[in-house]
Scaffold this motif. Structure first.
Motif, mmCIF file in Angstrom:
data_model
loop_
_atom_site.group_PDB
_atom_site.id
_atom_site.type_symbol
_atom_site.label_atom_id
_atom_site.label_comp_id
_atom_site.label_asym_id
_atom_site.label_seq_id
_atom_site.Cartn_x
_atom_site.Cartn_y
_atom_site.Cartn_z
ATOM 1 N N ASN A 79 -9.339 5.097 -29.822
ATOM 2 C CA ASN A 79 -9.065 3.949 -28.973
ATOM 3 C C ASN A 79 -7.871 3.192 -29.529
ATOM 4 N N PRO A 80 -7.186 2.457 -28.703
ATOM 5 C CA PRO A 80 -6.074 1.637 -29.212
ATOM 6 C C PRO A 80 -6.601 0.580 -30.188
ATOM 7 N N PRO A 81 -5.773 0.141 -31.128
ATOM 8 C CA PRO A 81 -6.181 -0.955 -32.012
ATOM 9 C C PRO A 81 -6.540 -2.199 -31.199
ATOM 10 N N LYS A 82 -7.350 -3.069 -31.793
ATOM 11 C CA LYS A 82 -7.807 -4.258 -31.075
ATOM 12 C C LYS A 82 -6.653 -5.153 -30.634
ATOM 13 N N ASP A 83 -5.626 -5.256 -31.479
ATOM 14 C CA ASP A 83 -4.535 -6.177 -31.188
ATOM 15 C C ASP A 83 -3.461 -5.562 -30.306
ATOM 16 N N LYS A 85 -2.339 -4.582 -26.809
ATOM 17 C CA LYS A 85 -2.692 -4.822 -25.423
ATOM 18 C C LYS A 85 -2.162 -3.704 -24.533
ATOM 19 N N ARG A 86 -2.907 -3.418 -23.494
ATOM 20 C CA ARG A 86 -2.513 -2.380 -22.547
ATOM 21 C C ARG A 86 -1.357 -2.906 -21.689
ATOM 22 N N PRO A 87 -0.348 -2.104 -21.415
ATOM 23 C CA PRO A 87 0.810 -2.585 -20.636
ATOM 24 C C PRO A 87 0.431 -2.946 -19.212
ATOM 25 N N ALA A 88 1.229 -3.865 -18.634
ATOM 26 C CA ALA A 88 0.958 -4.299 -17.261
ATOM 27 C C ALA A 88 1.328 -3.232 -16.248
ATOM 28 N N SER A 89 2.211 -2.338 -16.597
ATOM 29 C CA SER A 89 2.653 -1.289 -15.679
ATOM 30 C C SER A 89 1.496 -0.371 -15.316
ATOM 31 N N LYS A 90 1.464 0.040 -14.045
ATOM 32 C CA LYS A 90 0.412 0.917 -13.574
ATOM 33 C C LYS A 90 0.752 2.395 -13.764
ATOM 34 N N LYS A 91 1.922 2.675 -14.316
ATOM 35 C CA LYS A 91 2.305 4.069 -14.543
ATOM 36 C C LYS A 91 1.446 4.684 -15.639
ATOM 37 N N ALA A 92 1.263 5.989 -15.556
ATOM 38 C CA ALA A 92 0.451 6.686 -16.553
ATOM 39 C C ALA A 92 1.092 6.538 -17.934
ATOM 40 N N SER A 93 0.315 6.056 -18.873
ATOM 41 C CA SER A 93 0.833 5.866 -20.228
ATOM 42 C C SER A 93 -0.256 6.163 -21.231
ATOM 43 N N HIS A 94 0.147 6.397 -22.469
ATOM 44 C CA HIS A 94 -0.788 6.740 -23.529
ATOM 45 C C HIS A 94 -0.481 5.899 -24.758
#
Length: 556
Positions: A79-83, A85-94
């Protein structure tokens, strides 16, 4: 479904991947269910080799994957680190882990490139030290990969070691120390056999000089009280069990005559007197009536208490009704208003025999309404009624130094004068029924608030490291000195609470005082607070102890 796999390398805005080695974090939370889905779709061959690292941030799975290129590889999914944040863009990203800088970032899928295809071009275009370090990390990881068989064996060994390490973390408390201006903050996590660590201990701040370690058996000196407890005459209560045993009340010596009674030179009445209730107060009163030459008929809910008085010259009635029939004037001294009503209106009670030429004197601490109800019932049968509230406790009752507050039938008050002389040092007639009860509640209110104040003051002195005996000694020299405060203060210091005035009786009087205040719309905030303290002490099991036992509630 296409697996984006490979080693991740960051060079400003350019990202390259290679699909056949240890892969970066993909931002997926891969579980066994997900693994089964991948396997059913043909993307995974073999079995799960390890499931370790049960932490909040990541879950690591070592699996063999089968891609369209038929190349075996190893995934690390977290999982991503707690700090982060997931990007606002709706494009597929990892979420990608970057070699070299060893950090994470969200990268759009169209920016991920195969490592082998773009490696040479990117190395020629970038000469920075960080980029070279990243390339070396990737190449080193690729060189250590080996063939599939050796990696499987290596993975088994790694998995075994990780499982052992994870089990140790679950069974042992985990301490994290963080220095902050000479302080240590200890944070504990305890795991359970069935899942990850989920319980966190509270943070404690202490001096690094005094506390630097957590003991091997899990006992932490940081969890002890910060302020050392003073050892002294009263503070041994800190080591006592939850409830302090009430000292046994010594048997009453009926043959002894107090010095006060001998000095009174009382001429006993020719009437016969009955007495209902041989409790703490009633026993002392009846003793003085007998020693002053009065004829007395006694009754008690537990008949065993009557035996010694019968031996001392009293008669015994089988029921309250029998006592009324045998006596001219009957006194009642029981525990509370309900008991007083039961005595009058209950089965084989006072009322059936309360007729002309009979007098009834209520000495129980009751409210004015209860007293008036009893008065109406007795006078309705043709009898006389007097309420005679008493001020004092066990010692005053035995010595004959009570204060009598009477109201009701004046002729009955006069007929009882010889008895009042034997019981106390003063008797007052206050007029109509109810006045004596109100006067008694006012005085009991003051006594209860004073007792609560004394308990809190002594508790504060002990907590502040002062000797309680010194506090009491100084108090004796001030205007605060009075018999009650000094007596209860000594009981607190001795940590011994022999019953003179039961705590539950004083709490009952505080409750009745509050009821009277409600009726008259008189605010009584201090009384209400004191009542809560006494009520809590009573709930803790100190109702039958002396009222000074309220100190235990105040101290703790």
């Amino acid at each position: 479904m296409e697996l984006t796999s490979g080693l991740c390398l960051r060079d400003e805005s350019k990202i390259v991947t290679e699909g056949c080695h240890w892969v970066g974090v993909m931002g997926e939370h891969l579980s066994e269910i997900d693994f089964g889905l991948w396997k059913s779709e043909g993307y995974v061959q073999g079995n799960v080799l390890g499931l370790v690292g049960n932490t909040i941030d990541c879950r690591v799975l070592f699996i063999q994957v089968f891609e369209y290129t038929n190349i075996s590889t190893f995934f690390q999914v977290s999982n991503p680190p707690k700090d982060l944040k997931r990007p606002a863009s709706k494009k597929a990203s990892h979420c990608i882990y970057f070699f070299g800088s060893e950090n994470y970032g969200w990268i759009e899928e169209n920016n991920l490139k195969p490592y082998e295809q773009y490696k040479e071009a990117l190395i020629r275009a970038n000469k920075s030290g960080a980029f070279k370090d990243a390339v070396e990390a990737i190449e080193k990881c690729a060189q250590n990969k080996g063939d599939a068989t050796s990696m499987k064996d290596d993975s088994d060994a790694i998995f075994d070691r990780l499982v052992e390490s994870d089990n140790e973390k679950k069974t042992k408390p985990k301490a994290q120390k963080k220095e902050n201006s000479g302080k240590i903050i200890i944070k504990r996590e305890y795991g359970s056999p069935s899942g990850p660590a989920s319980k966190k201990a509270k943070k404690e701040k202490v001096s690094t000089k005094d506390h630097d370690e957590v003991t091997a058996n899990g006992d932490d000196p940081l969890l002890n009280s910060f302020s050392p407890l003073r050892k002294g005459p009263g503070s041994n209560l800190l080591d006592r069990p939850a409830n302090v045993t009430r000292p046994e009340t010594p048997p009453l010596d009926l043959e002894s005559v107090s010095q006060t009674l001998m000095e009174k030179n009382i001429s006993p009445s020719t009437l016969k007197f009955g007495f209902l209730g041989l409790g703490i107060m009633g026993s002392g009163i009846v003793k003085n009536l007998l020693n002053s030459g009065h004829r007395v008929v006694v009754w008690n809910r537990t008949p065993d208490k009557c035996r010694d008085f019968v031996k001392a010259g009293a008669e015994e009635g089988l029921t309250p009704s029998d006592v009324i029939q045998m006596a001219d004037i009957t006194f009642s001294c029981v525990s509370d208003p309900q008991a007083a009503k039961d005595m009058v209106f209950g089965n084989c009670g006072v009322l059936p025999e309360a007729g002309p030429n009979k007098g009834y004197v209520e000495m129980t601490g009751i409210d004015a309404e209860t007293s008036q109800d009893i008065a109406e019932a007795v006078t309705g049968k043709g009898g006389r009624y007097l309420e005679a509230q008493v001020q004092g406790s066990k010692t005053q009752a035995e010595e004959g130094t009570l204060v009598i507050l009477a109201a009701g039938d004046r002729s009955l008050f006069d007929d009882c004068q010889s008895c009042f002389e034997a019981m106390g040092k003063n008797s007052f007639y206050l007029g109509e029924v109810g006045n004596a009860s109100k006067m008694n509640l006012v005085l009991q209110l003051m006594a209860g608030v004073t007792m609560a104040g004394l308990a809190e003051g002594m508790a504060l002195a002990d907590r502040a490291g002062l000797q309680q005996k010194d506090v009491l000694e100084v108090m004796e020299l001030t205007s605060l000195a009075c018999p009650t405060i000094l007596e209860k203060g000594k009981a607190i210091i001795d940590a011994n609470f022999p019953t003179h005035l039961p705590l539950q009786h004083l709490q009952k009087d505080l409750k009745l005082s509050l009821s009277l205040g409600d009726q008259l719309e008189q605010p009584l905030p201090l009384t209400a607070s004191a009542n809560e303290v006494f009520k809590h002490a009573k709930r803790l099991g100190y109702g039958e102890h002396d009222a000074s036992a309220v100190y235990i509630r105040a101290r703790f």
